[in-house]
Design a protein around this motif. Structure first.
Motif, mmCIF file in Angstrom:
data_model
loop_
_atom_site.group_PDB
_atom_site.id
_atom_site.type_symbol
_atom_site.label_atom_id
_atom_site.label_comp_id
_atom_site.label_asym_id
_atom_site.label_seq_id
_atom_site.Cartn_x
_atom_site.Cartn_y
_atom_site.Cartn_z
ATOM 1 N N GLY A 69 0.812 -1.220 0.000
ATOM 2 C CA GLY A 69 0.000 0.000 0.000
ATOM 3 C C GLY A 69 0.840 1.262 0.000
ATOM 4 N N ALA A 70 1.901 1.264 0.802
ATOM 5 C CA ALA A 70 2.765 2.446 0.876
ATOM 6 C C ALA A 70 3.470 2.694 -0.453
ATOM 7 N N ILE A 71 3.972 1.649 -1.078
ATOM 8 C CA ILE A 71 4.639 1.813 -2.372
ATOM 9 C C ILE A 71 3.645 2.268 -3.431
ATOM 10 N N THR A 72 2.484 1.643 -3.450
ATOM 11 C CA THR A 72 1.469 1.999 -4.441
ATOM 12 C C THR A 72 1.016 3.444 -4.280
ATOM 13 N N LEU A 73 0.718 3.856 -3.048
ATOM 14 C CA LEU A 73 0.322 5.251 -2.825
ATOM 15 C C LEU A 73 1.464 6.215 -3.131
ATOM 16 N N GLY A 74 2.684 5.802 -2.837
ATOM 17 C CA GLY A 74 3.829 6.635 -3.187
ATOM 18 C C GLY A 74 3.900 6.879 -4.680
ATOM 19 N N ILE A 75 3.645 5.845 -5.469
ATOM 20 C CA ILE A 75 3.676 5.974 -6.923
ATOM 21 C C ILE A 75 2.512 6.826 -7.419
ATOM 22 N N VAL A 76 1.321 6.561 -6.905
ATOM 23 C CA VAL A 76 0.117 7.233 -7.394
ATOM 24 C C VAL A 76 -0.007 8.663 -6.871
ATOM 25 N N VAL A 77 0.212 8.848 -5.570
ATOM 26 C CA VAL A 77 -0.034 10.149 -4.943
ATOM 27 C C VAL A 77 1.217 11.030 -4.921
ATOM 28 N N GLN A 78 2.337 10.454 -4.515
ATOM 29 C CA GLN A 78 3.568 11.246 -4.358
ATOM 30 C C GLN A 78 4.410 11.293 -5.633
ATOM 31 N N ARG A 79 3.951 10.588 -6.668
ATOM 32 C CA ARG A 79 4.670 10.542 -7.943
ATOM 33 C C ARG A 79 6.059 9.907 -7.819
ATOM 34 N N ASP A 80 6.195 8.918 -6.923
ATOM 35 C CA ASP A 80 7.446 8.171 -6.820
ATOM 36 C C ASP A 80 7.676 7.439 -8.139
ATOM 37 N N PRO A 81 8.915 7.194 -8.483
ATOM 38 C CA PRO A 81 9.187 6.540 -9.772
ATOM 39 C C PRO A 81 8.692 5.094 -9.807
ATOM 40 N N LEU A 82 8.259 4.691 -10.990
ATOM 41 C CA LEU A 82 7.822 3.323 -11.216
ATOM 42 C C LEU A 82 8.841 2.667 -12.135
ATOM 43 N N SER A 83 9.286 1.485 -11.748
ATOM 44 C CA SER A 83 10.259 0.764 -12.561
ATOM 45 C C SER A 83 9.881 -0.710 -12.600
ATOM 46 N N ALA A 84 10.507 -1.424 -13.504
ATOM 47 C CA ALA A 84 10.251 -2.859 -13.600
ATOM 48 C C ALA A 84 10.629 -3.555 -12.295
ATOM 49 N N GLY A 85 11.707 -3.098 -11.676
ATOM 50 C CA GLY A 85 12.131 -3.689 -10.406
ATOM 51 C C GLY A 85 11.111 -3.492 -9.304
ATOM 52 N N ARG A 86 10.514 -2.315 -9.245
ATOM 53 C CA ARG A 86 9.492 -2.066 -8.214
ATOM 54 C C ARG A 86 8.244 -2.908 -8.466
ATOM 55 N N VAL A 87 7.865 -3.037 -9.735
ATOM 56 C CA VAL A 87 6.710 -3.873 -10.066
ATOM 57 C C VAL A 87 6.989 -5.325 -9.684
ATOM 58 N N LEU A 88 8.190 -5.797 -9.969
ATOM 59 C CA LEU A 88 8.567 -7.160 -9.594
ATOM 60 C C LEU A 88 8.544 -7.326 -8.076
ATOM 61 N N ALA A 89 9.092 -6.347 -7.359
ATOM 62 C CA ALA A 89 9.094 -6.408 -5.894
ATOM 63 C C ALA A 89 7.666 -6.458 -5.352
ATOM 64 N N LEU A 90 6.787 -5.609 -5.866
ATOM 65 C CA LEU A 90 5.387 -5.622 -5.431
ATOM 66 C C LEU A 90 4.745 -6.977 -5.722
ATOM 67 N N SER A 91 5.011 -7.517 -6.900
ATOM 68 C CA SER A 91 4.446 -8.820 -7.264
ATOM 69 C C SER A 91 4.914 -9.913 -6.313
ATOM 70 N N MET A 92 6.180 -9.862 -5.941
ATOM 71 C CA MET A 92 6.715 -10.870 -5.029
ATOM 72 C C MET A 92 6.116 -10.734 -3.626
ATOM 73 N N ILE A 93 5.936 -9.502 -3.167
ATOM 74 C CA ILE A 93 5.331 -9.290 -1.849
ATOM 75 C C ILE A 93 3.890 -9.800 -1.849
ATOM 76 N N ILE A 94 3.144 -9.448 -2.894
ATOM 77 C CA ILE A 94 1.753 -9.897 -2.988
ATOM 78 C C ILE A 94 1.703 -11.426 -3.057
#
Length: 106
Positions: A69-94
Motif C-alpha cells: 500500500g505504501a509503495i502503491t500510494l507513493g507511486i500514485v499520490v507522491q509521484r514516486d518513480p515506477l520501474s520494472a524492479g518495483r513492479v517485480l518487488a510488489l508482485s513478489m510481496i503480494i
C-alpha cells in the motif's frame, strides 16, 4: 474472522505510513496525534488477529500489506518513480502474502 481483522490492520498500516510525512519530524501537533492514533489502532488490530493466527504469518502479512500500500500510494499520490524492479518487488510481496494465507493451517 481474524484474517479480516488482519486485512483491516494492514489497511490502517497503510494509512499510518502515509501519516508520517505530514508530521514534519513530529513537530506538527495534529498530524502527529493522527499518526500515533493510526499506529496504535494498527497494532491493536494486529494483536487481535494474532490471538488465533501464527505470529510470524500475521506479522509478515501485516507488513506486506503495509509495504504494498505504501509503495502503491507513493507511486500514485507522491509521484514516486515506477520501474520494472518495483513492479517485480510488489508482485513478489503480494505473492508472499497470498502464499502465507493459503498455506496457513487454520
Amino acid at each position: 474472522m481474524n484474517w479480516l481483522v488482519l486485512g483491516l490492520a494492514g489497511v490502517v498500516e497503510i494509512a499510518w505510513s502515509q501519516s508520517i510525512k505530514p508530521t514534519r519530524n513530529f513537530t506538527q501537533p495534529l498530524p502527529t496525534l493522527i499518526c500515533f492514533v493510526l499506529a496504535a489502532v494498527a497494532v491493536y488490530l494486529l494483536s487481535y488477529a494474532m490471538q488465533t493466527l501464527p505470529v510470524g504469518t500475521a506479522y509478515a502479512v501485516f507488513t506486506g500489506i503495509g509495504a504494498v500500500g505504501a509503495i502503491t500510494l507513493g507511486i500514485v499520490v507522491q509521484r514516486d518513480p515506477l520501474s520494472a524492479g518495483r513492479v517485480l518487488a510488489l508482485s513478489m510481496i503480494i505473492g508472499g502474502i497470498v502464499l502465507a494465507r493459503v498455506t496457513n493451517p487454520d
